[in-house]
Scaffold this motif. Structure first.
Motif, PDB file in Angstrom:
ATOM      1  N   VAL A  90     -57.773   8.425  -3.664  1.00 32.41           N
ATOM      2  CA  VAL A  90     -58.550   6.970  -3.175  1.00 32.41           C
ATOM      3  C   VAL A  90     -58.978   6.421  -4.828  1.00 32.41           C
ATOM      4  O   VAL A  90     -59.480   5.531  -5.085  1.00 32.41           O
ATOM      5  CB  VAL A  90     -58.846   6.714  -1.678  1.00 32.41           C
ATOM      6  CG1 VAL A  90     -59.759   5.505  -1.634  1.00 32.41           C
ATOM      7  CG2 VAL A  90     -57.943   6.926  -1.280  1.00 32.41           C
ATOM      8  N   ARG A 140     -57.737   5.898  -7.366  1.00 27.07           N
ATOM      9  CA  ARG A 140     -56.412   4.544  -6.779  1.00 27.07           C
ATOM     10  C   ARG A 140     -57.299   3.527  -7.562  1.00 27.07           C
ATOM     11  O   ARG A 140     -57.472   2.453  -8.358  1.00 27.07           O
ATOM     12  CB  ARG A 140     -56.059   4.546  -5.994  1.00 27.07           C
ATOM     13  CG  ARG A 140     -54.695   5.275  -6.292  1.00 27.07           C
ATOM     14  CD  ARG A 140     -53.723   5.122  -4.891  1.00 27.07           C
ATOM     15  NE  ARG A 140     -54.046   4.632  -3.118  1.00 27.07           N
ATOM     16  CZ  ARG A 140     -54.182   5.762  -2.752  1.00 27.07           C
ATOM     17  NH1 ARG A 140     -53.424   6.170  -2.791  1.00 27.07           N
ATOM     18  NH2 ARG A 140     -55.021   5.724  -1.630  1.00 27.07           N
ATOM     19  N   GLU A 159     -51.594   2.541   1.769  1.00 27.71           N
ATOM     20  CA  GLU A 159     -53.007   2.770   1.013  1.00 27.71           C
ATOM     21  C   GLU A 159     -54.223   2.665   0.829  1.00 27.71           C
ATOM     22  O   GLU A 159     -55.514   2.906   1.299  1.00 27.71           O
ATOM     23  CB  GLU A 159     -53.260   2.031  -1.227  1.00 27.71           C
ATOM     24  CG  GLU A 159     -51.228   2.789  -1.683  1.00 27.71           C
ATOM     25  CD  GLU A 159     -51.283   2.952  -2.834  1.00 27.71           C
ATOM     26  OE1 GLU A 159     -52.424   1.983  -3.032  1.00 27.71           O
ATOM     27  OE2 GLU A 159     -50.726   2.602  -3.943  1.00 27.71           O
ATOM     28  N   GLU A 186     -55.690   4.603   3.599  1.00 31.11           N
ATOM     29  CA  GLU A 186     -56.026   5.085   2.988  1.00 31.11           C
ATOM     30  C   GLU A 186     -57.580   4.515   2.775  1.00 31.11           C
ATOM     31  O   GLU A 186     -58.530   5.850   2.743  1.00 31.11           O
ATOM     32  CB  GLU A 186     -55.744   5.901   2.263  1.00 31.11           C
ATOM     33  CG  GLU A 186     -54.537   6.183   2.579  1.00 31.11           C
ATOM     34  CD  GLU A 186     -53.535   6.833   1.778  1.00 31.11           C
ATOM     35  OE1 GLU A 186     -53.677   6.721   0.089  1.00 31.11           O
ATOM     36  OE2 GLU A 186     -52.425   7.964   1.988  1.00 31.11           O
TER      37      GLU A 186
END
Length: 1183
Positions: free
Chosen positions: A131, A134, A1126, A1129
């Motif tokens: 995470v 990203r 996403e 998460e």
């Protein structure tokens, strides 16, 4: 073998790097992907970048792309040491000179620092690592946004000149007009001193398709060649294109050839199709020369054969006297030039402008430095479908539209409302761009002014400022008149004096000749001063006369130089002042307005004039002298030396006095000429002031007219749409919006005077109207380029700073930990909410440690990697946590499940909105279009020349006018207003609300499940998680909104192509008619075809539109599922701080403190930049 292959590869790479010049790549912008995946128009593919051994970025070669580089960089560049990631620190927001670009630049530097710090941390959770990576990638991918501006205008609107003025350089090609008006030219900014351009050419298929159409244009229905001298006709345009590319082929031969045979004529043409020529130059002059090889017509070059012939003759003459070595060098140079000559330089070779698909230019223009991209769209319809499609794609992508028109046309017979056709306006309305935020109107050629017309039209006669200018002009004109009178008087006096001098000089010469004859004891008969001179002159002029000839006869027999030498020899007084007089200027006195020096005046006044009189003038002078001499009794006396010397002295004094008077008159004339020149300059300046005053007044009036007319046009569209929606309750007196608040941006400008004042073009003369750069209007348009990008730049900077702040706070929260919390409380939360099994400090293997199996003395790490990669030993993949029913548990699975329900509801709601808002309108529009189709088709056919109609059929309805669009207009008109209302609403507001409810509900449950000692901390962490989630959700929705907007533009434009596809058979059947009367039969065939198929065409079109909208909603759903997974998460990682503890490793304690310090500094700087932006906006609002 592997090492040898590696060496060969390295040597080949070095060789290629030495032979190919280095090209620094463009900085790569990373855009957020298109969730729909259905349209590739929003972004263009960037060239792949590879990294060679020397660590220098070199763009990967693209197939069919050739570089034309005007400079060479070194082939090898030493790798630079890695730079330390730093950013500038400010003590307060007042120290920051805020600009969105500065915020993005410093923010990206902060991200580098934060990323470097994070990498030092020992993060146990793989999910957290993923995470966070990203998040870092998303922040690093942020780039300054661009604003695409479509520049539209008819031919003659001056688009190229305006663009060059805005760019402050002659970058946009203005020659080769046929290419420039038909090709899309995109102009963007890059931070380099060079000017770079990409000229892309049609593919072979695209050129084949166009050739087949052009060949049909060249023949009539019987297959015979059309003889057309009008280059604007269909046959003339077709011939000019084909002949430009294949100049050696005649028309007769061309019409007998197939497309394959034509393409096979020239391998150079076949080789350039589908390629892109890259040009780089250090200045605009060189750039224009290089790009001109491809865009210019070669007709002019082919006409320069005489000039080339003269040049060759000069070179031939030059080589005649050269030595053998010099001739050898000249021959070697000529051969080298011929070998290295670019085929595009051949004046007799093919021209490439008909093959150009698109031109992309990048330059260092200040007006584009904030992200504006100018796109010069074609001013006329083009026969090539590929170029038309490119222009249509740009209209879909553009953020703003500039409409250009000459100011006389814009105000006199056309308006801002009428310059855009109905179809264009309806399309803009459907796109949501028909408003004062997206459209800018620019009136060009403001220097084209008639003061008298403007004064009369605007009633400016009593304007005080104009009266002052006109009074000054009148005074200046009066002074000019006085100077002209002084000049004329001086010239008249000078000519009179000069005539007197011309009369006296021959008499003096005769006195001198007479005196010399007395001294020599020779007989002398005077012709000018004697009593019987007329008779003697006649006698002495005979061929047998022994006497000396008159000056006039001498003048006829010999040239000026001989006469002067003879006169000097025969004169007894060689030191006399008159002896130096040159008689070459004995003609009547002439004046020019050029400055004359006193020395030249004196010399000219001393010039003898006895050799240039005509015989009639001489006779008149002698008759006058004879009459005077008859009255003079002294002439009867015998001439003596003393009397002659006295007369010579008197005549000499008269000559000197005459010369003085002549010089004085010349001086007076020169003063008058100088004063006249000064007054004319003043008059020109005053006239320019008057022109500028009238032009600015006209511009002021025009702006008001255009703004009001735009409001009226917008109200008409709104009223028409309202009446179609509900005819019974429609009230035209009720305004549907506040039209007074609509303020269309209107600019008036003169690009010609701007470039003249700036000296941008040499040899273009003085400005015709304006004396100040500000009055030309170009600086305002340059500022407008920056203003148009302000909103997107500020929004991007604001979102970036918000994203960076929330991420930095998340990192700090994790690193700082949550204080003294029992392990049992942590484990309870972990057990309930973590979505995967916990990780220990090291990896788990499904066998004993593989390194234990390795023999001592071997490369342990390398061997271990080989074992791991072989798959014998691998990490055990953790199974997700499940409940007793086998369902995954934890925050991420829970949110994904809840988000799925929200997304499904969003898709259903979108489809329902489309059906409710548009389905009925589409059905009504289809019926309207079907009912009007036959009449529209017949009117279209009757409104144009038969040749143009036939060319339109040949191109399946799309030529200078588009029949498919006109057939679709009733359909589009019916749905335009409803379409814009559907997509102007916030389609995703309910979804955003529902997603936030899901997130808040889960966070509340986490807080409720926390132990007593963790509740306060869980509440605070929940608020932080919610803030992060909202930021991420907004970013996702921004992307989805942009994507659905792009998709709706695609769908709204599918109507005309659908109609064209349905009517292809009708177009082809009509074209099958040949022979006498074929045009009438073609119209009948197409009429019948449209009549038979019209209902099916438009009913299918309505179904296609609704089906595509439904699929767009489904694609949005898929994109949201992926993005929200996403997000789930990310929320779990944020909440996991409550049960994840940082490691107690002593080395990590120091790292954690470094991270805390770095994050604290970053959040402080982000706060400073945010406050600086608010201060700047507040100051701008106050102004």
């Amino acid at each position: 073998m592997n090492s040898k292959h590696k060496e060969n590869t390295m040597s080949m790479g070095q060789s290629s790097s030495q032979t190919r010049p280095y090209i620094k790549p463009e900085p790569q912008e990373v855009h957020i992907g298109n969730p729909l995946g259905g349209s590739s128009h929003a972004t263009e593919a960037k060239p792949e970048v590879k990294r060679p051994r020397n660590n220098v970025l070199v763009p990967k070669s693209e197939p069919g792309v050739e570089d034309v580089v005007m400079y060479h960089a070194p082939a090898r560049v030493a790798p630079a040491p890695p730079a330390t990631a730093t950013y500038k620190k400010f003590g307060s927001p007042y120290e920051i000179d805020y600009a969105p670009e500065g915020a993005l630049k410093e923010g990206l530097n902060m991200v580098k620092v934060l990323n470097t710090s994070i990498k030092k941390l020992d993060i146990g959770s793989k999910l957290r690592k993923d995470v966070w990576m990203r998040e870092v990638e998303a922040l690093q991918s942020q780039a300054a946004p661009s604003t695409m501006i479509a520049v539209c205008g008819a031919t003659g609107a001056g688009k190229s000149s305006i663009l060059n003025a805005i760019l402050d350089d002659n970058i946009v090609p203005t020659s080769g007009m046929r290419a420039c008006t038909a090709v899309v030219t995109e102009i963007a900014y890059h931070n380099k001193r060079t000017i770079e351009g990409d000229v892309s050419f049609l593919s072979e298929k695209e050129w084949r398709d166009e050739l087949s159409v052009l060949l049909d244009d060249l023949v009539d229905e019987d297959g015979n060649l059309k003889r057309s001298t009008d280059l604007r006709s269909d046959a003339g345009i077709a011939w000019s294109k084909v002949h430009a590319v294949y100049p050696t082929v005649t028309q007769e031969k061309l019409v007998r050839m197939t497309v394959d045979q034509i393409i096979g004529l020239d391998p150079r043409i076949a080789g350039i199709l589908g390629t892109t020529k890259r040009i780089s130059a250090n200045d605009s002059k060189t750039f224009a020369k290089e790009i001109g090889k491809y865009i210019d017509s070669k007709d002019q070059k082919r006409g320069d054969k005489k000039k080339d012939k003269k040049t060759k003759e000069k070179q031939k003459d030059k080589s005649k006297g050269a030595s053998i070595l010099e001739k050898f060098r000249q021959d070697l140079t000529a051969r080298t030039k011929a070998a290295n000559k670019d085929p595009s330089d051949d004046p007799n070779g093919p021209a490439f402008w008909p093959l150009i698909r698109q031109v992309n230019v990048r330059c260092n223009a200040a007006a584009l430095s904030t992200g504006a991209i100018l796109v010069d769209l074609p001013g006329v319809a083009d026969a090539n479908a590929a170029r038309n499609n490119i222009a249509k794609d740009y209209m879909k992508k553009c953020d703003c539209i500039w409409i250009l028109a000459p100011i006389t046309r814009a105000v006199d017979d056309k308006t801002a409302r009428d310059l855009m056709g109905d179809a264009f306006k309806m399309q803009l309305m459907m796109d949501g761009n028909y408003d004062d935020h997206a459209i800018t109107f620019i009136a060009t050629k403001c220097d084209d002014i008639s003061c008298s017309e403007v004064i009369r039209a605007l009633n400016l006669d009593d304007d005080p400022e104009l009266e002052v200018i006109e009074d000054q002009l009148e005074t200046c004109k009066a002074e000019i008149g006085e100077c002209k009178e002084k000049k004329a008087a001086a010239e008249a006096s000078a000519k009179e004096i000069d005539q007197s001098l011309k009369t006296i000089r021959p008499i003096m010469q005769e006195y001198k000749a007479h005196l010399q004859a007395l001294k020599d004891g020779e007989e002398f008969t005077p012709t000018l001063t004697g009593k019987q001179r007329k008779k003697k002159r006649t006698r002495s002029s005979s061929p047998d006369s022994d006497g000396e000839s008159s000056p006039g006869q001498k003048r006829k027999r010999s040239g000026g130089k001989e006469r002067s030498s003879k006169r000097r020899k025969s004169g007894p007084m060689g030191d006399d002042d008159d002896d130096f007089i040159d008689d070459e200027d004995d003609e009547e006195l002439q004046f020019s307005d050029e400055d004359e020096t006193d020395k030249e005046s004196t010399k000219e006044s001393d010039d003898e004039s006895d050799g240039d009189k005509s015989e009639s003038e001489t006779d008149d002078d002698e008759d006058d002298a004879e009459e005077d001499d008859d009255e003079d009794e002294e002439m009867d006396e015998e001439a003596t030396e003393e009397s002659l010397k006295g007369k010579i002295a008197e005549t000499d004094a008269a000559l000197k006095e005459g010369r003085v008077q002549l010089s004085e008159q010349r001086r007076l004339r020169k003063d008058a000429v100088d004063q006249l020149a000064s007054l004319k300059k003043k008059q020109d300046h005053l006239q320019r002031e008057k022109n500028a005053f009238c032009s600015l007044k006209r511009s002021e009036f025009s702006r008001d007219v255009l703004k009001e007319d735009f409001r009226v046009g917008l109200k008409e569209l709104d009223d028409a749409a309202a009446e179609e929606r509900d005819p019974d309750s429609f009230d035209p007196t009720v305004n549907l919006r506040n039209y007074d608040a609509i303020d269309l941006p209107v600019f008036t400008c003169s690009s010609r005077d701007y470039v003249r004042l700036k000296g941008q073009v040499k040899g273009d003369g003085e400005p015709a109207c304006f004396s100040r750069i500000e009055d030309t209007g170009i600086p305002e348009i340059q500022k407008w380029c920056h203003n148009l990008t302000v909103a997107s730049r500020e929004r991007a900077a604001r979102n970036f700073l918000t994203h960076l702040k929330t991420f930095a706070n998340s990192v700090r929260t994790y690193v700082q930990g949550i204080g003294d919390v029992t392990a049992a409380d942590r484990e309870a939360l972990r057990e309930k909410w973590e979505s995967s099994m916990p990780e220990d400090d090291g990896p788990h293997w499904d066998h004993d440690d593989p390194v234990d199996l390795v023999l001592p003395g071997l490369n342990l790490s390398g061997m271990a990697n080989q074992i791991l990669n072989s798959g014998l030993y691998r990490m055990v993949e953790k199974a997700p946590k499940v409940d007793r029913y086998g369902e995954p548990i934890g925050i991420t699975p829970r949110l994904i499940k809840d988000f799925k329900r929200v997304v499904d509801d969003c898709v259903d709601q979108l489809q329902h909105t489309f059906r409710d808002g548009l389905e009925e309108k589409c059905q009504v529009g289809a019926a309207n279009a079907a009912n009007a189709a036959v009449e529209t088709s017949d009117t279209f056919a009757a409104s144009m020349h038969w040749g143009t109609y036939r060319a339109t059929l040949r191109r399946h309805g799309s030529w200078r006018r588009d029949l498919n669009v006109e057939l679709s207009n009733p359909f589009t008109r019916q749905i335009a207003s409803s379409w814009s209302k559907v997509f102007e609403t916030d389609l995703f507001a309910p979804f955003e609300k529902a997603a936030n409810i899901v997130i808040i509900k889960l966070l509340k449950e986490v807080e409720a499940s926390a132990a007593l000692g963790l509740k306060e901390r869980a509440s605070g962490q929940g608020e932080l998680s919610l803030e992060e989630a909202k930021v991420a959700l907004r970013k996702t929705l921004d992307v989805v909104r942009d994507t659905i907007n792009t998709e709706q533009k695609e769908v709204s434009r599918c109507l005309a192509p659908h109609v064209q596809g349905q009517l292809v058979d009708g177009y082809d059947r009509a074209m099958e008619e040949r022979g006498r009367g074929s045009v009438a039969r073609q119209k009948v065939v197409f009429h019948d075809y449209v009549s038979s198929i019209k209902h099916m065409v438009f009913e299918d079109a309505a179904d296609v539109i609704m089906d595509r909208l439904s699929k767009a909603a489904e694609a949005v759903g898929l994109a949201l599922h992926e993005a929200l997974a996403e997000l789930a998460e990310k929320i779990e990682v944020s909440i996991a701080v409550l049960w994840e503890g940082t490691r107690d490793d002593p080395s990590q304690m120091r790292v954690r403190q470094e991270v805390i310090n770095a994050v604290t500094d970053i959040t402080e700087q982000v706060q400073h930049w945010t406050l600086a932006a608010q201060l700047k906006n507040a100051a701008a609002t106050a102004l």
